[in-house]
Scaffold this active site. Structure first.
Site, short mmCIF file in Angstrom:
data_model
loop_
_atom_site.label_atom_id
_atom_site.label_comp_id
_atom_site.label_asym_id
_atom_site.label_seq_id
_atom_site.Cartn_x
_atom_site.Cartn_y
_atom_site.Cartn_z
N HIS A 233 -8.03 -4.46 -1.62
CA HIS A 233 -6.76 -4.20 -1.42
C HIS A 233 -6.17 -4.81 -0.03
O HIS A 233 -4.96 -4.79 -0.02
CB HIS A 233 -7.17 -2.52 -1.10
N ASP B 92 -8.50 -5.31 -6.52
CA ASP B 92 -8.16 -4.25 -5.81
C ASP B 92 -8.34 -2.86 -6.62
O ASP B 92 -7.50 -2.75 -7.89
CB ASP B 92 -6.48 -4.25 -5.42
N SER C 73 0.75 -1.20 -0.08
CA SER C 73 0.00 -0.08 -0.16
C SER C 73 1.05 1.41 -0.05
O SER C 73 1.66 1.30 -0.89
CB SER C 73 -0.86 -0.11 1.07
#
Length: 412
Positions: free
Chosen positions: A363, A330, A158
């Site tokens: 995600h 995602d 991330s």
């Protein structure tokens, strides 16, 4: 566990160490007299086996060893324990792993809730604005303090993956291998918009008080709402459908978290609402609202190409190898964004693999699917892009638009 100076260090089970790195000037031009960084190390240093792990937005230095720790909660509590540890993908019997809490956070490093030595009070919003570049510079200074001139690898997911990119850009000669998981060169406008709403949820909470709420009632309602927006960003449509559907939670107790309109009592309190209320309330108890503002703004601001003509130019000095991992479900950091980044690495002459994992988890997949993340990470750390779990799924090797997924690599 032996550090670079030969001294015994913790293995992550005793809590982070904190070091003062002296005066620090942030990218915004403002300085603080003492930058404190909380960090943890795992394994024994052998001179060429250091691996820096960069945490995600609300993570901490406590990347692993969580079964014996009780002082952190949620994502911050041993957030990658299935990936980092003895015999795991980032094997701490082979690598010396370092993870540092970034400046601006609230888990031991200097940030808005830490004490301003000139006033004896929390910094609050007087703390300087932070950037991903500041995180990288602070990590480099920490490694200098520890006696680690060079990294075998830097890895993060991330916004931690953006931190990895900044290492490649800012310290290209200090890293052999870079692993950026579920990340991109910059946020797209949709994610920027959602972050802006989350930030406004905090700053419009009456208890925020311009950021000067320490010693009083914190803006837990605004922070909980901000986190709820984040959770929606981290999940995929299919995972939400499977997890919640349109089912009623069957109870109304969760509606006490937020004030509801009178008509709400006629309608069901749905499982998805109950989940968001629970996650928001839990997060607001463990995290600092100002830190959430600071860290999301650092992520929003990040642009790999900043200061360069384009992404390729920003990566041009890197002489190592790169692995990018992305997940089909995602939409926060998409497969397409990872492929654009992979193309920039390849155009710069970097040996690059882009490993795409077919996942419905959104995600959050980089945290909740260690059985799929671990094999390519382990192989890449050991053998670079020549590792089987890497090259078997490398788009550049297969000639596909994106790397295919070989489920046999991850089967039981």
């Amino acid at each position: 566990m032996t550090g670079p100076d030969g001294t015994e260090r913790g293995d992550g089970t005793d809590g982070p160490e904190t070091v003062s790195l002296g005066e620090f000037t942030f990218e915004c031009g403002e300085s603080i007299p003492e930058l404190e960084i909380a960090y943890e190390t795992y394994g024994d240093f052998t001179g060429d086996n250091a691996v820096l792990v960069c945490h995600a937005l609300t993570g901490s230095a406590h990347v692993a060893g969580g079964r014996r720790r009780t002082d952190t909660a949620g994502q911050a509590h041993a957030w990658w324990d299935d990936i980092v540890g003895p015999g795991k993908a980032v094997d701490t019997t082979e690598y010396y792993v370092i993870c540092a809490n970034v400046p601006g956070s609230c888990y031991g490093s200097s940030g808005p809730p830490s004490t301003n030595p000139e006033t004896g009070e929390p910094w609050g919003t007087d703390f300087p604005a932070v950037t991903v570049a500041d995180w990288t510079r602070a990590q480099r200074r920490l490694l200098d303090h520890l006696g680690i001139p060079h990294l075998h690898a830097v890895i993060g997911g991330s916004v931690g993956g953006m931190n990895v990119l900044e290492w490649v850009k800012r310290h290209p000669d200090h890293v052999d291998r870079a692993i950026s998981v579920a990340a991109a060169a910059r946020l797209d406008p949709q994610c920027l918009a959602l972050d802006a709403i989350a930030q406004r949820a905090i700053t419009t909470d009456p208890n925020w008080s311009g950021g000067d709420y320490y010693g009083g009632d914190p803006p837990t309602g605004g922070l909980a709402l901000a986190r709820q927006i984040g959770h929606v960003m981290y999940l995929s449509k299919s995972s939400m459908a499977d997890k919640f559907g349109r089912r009623s939670a069957g109870i109304d107790a969760g509606r006490d978290t937020f004030e509801m309109d009178p008509a709400a009592g006629f309608f069901p309190y749905r499982e998805v609402e109950s989940y968001l209320d629970y996650q928001g309330e839990k997060f607001a108890k463990r995290f600092d609202a100002n830190s959430y503002l600071y860290l999301t703004r650092a992520m929003d601001n990040y642009d790999l190409a900043s200061g360069y003509e384009n992404d390729t130019d920003a990566l041009a000095a890197f002489d190592g190898e790169a692995l990018l991992l992305s997940f089909t479900g995602d939409w926060h950091f998409t497969v397409e964004q990872s492929e654009v980044l992979a193309d920039a690495f390849r155009a710069s002459g970097t040996d690059t693999a882009h490993h795409v994992i077919d996942s419905d988890h959104g995600h959050d997949a980089f945290l909740v699917e260690p059985d799929r993340v671990g094999p390519p990470v382990a192989d890449f750390l050991e053998a670079g892009i020549r590792g089987k779990a890497v090259t078997d799924t490398d788009a550049s090797e297969e000639g596909d638009e994106f790397a295919p997924v070989h489920t046999s690599l991850f089967s039981d």
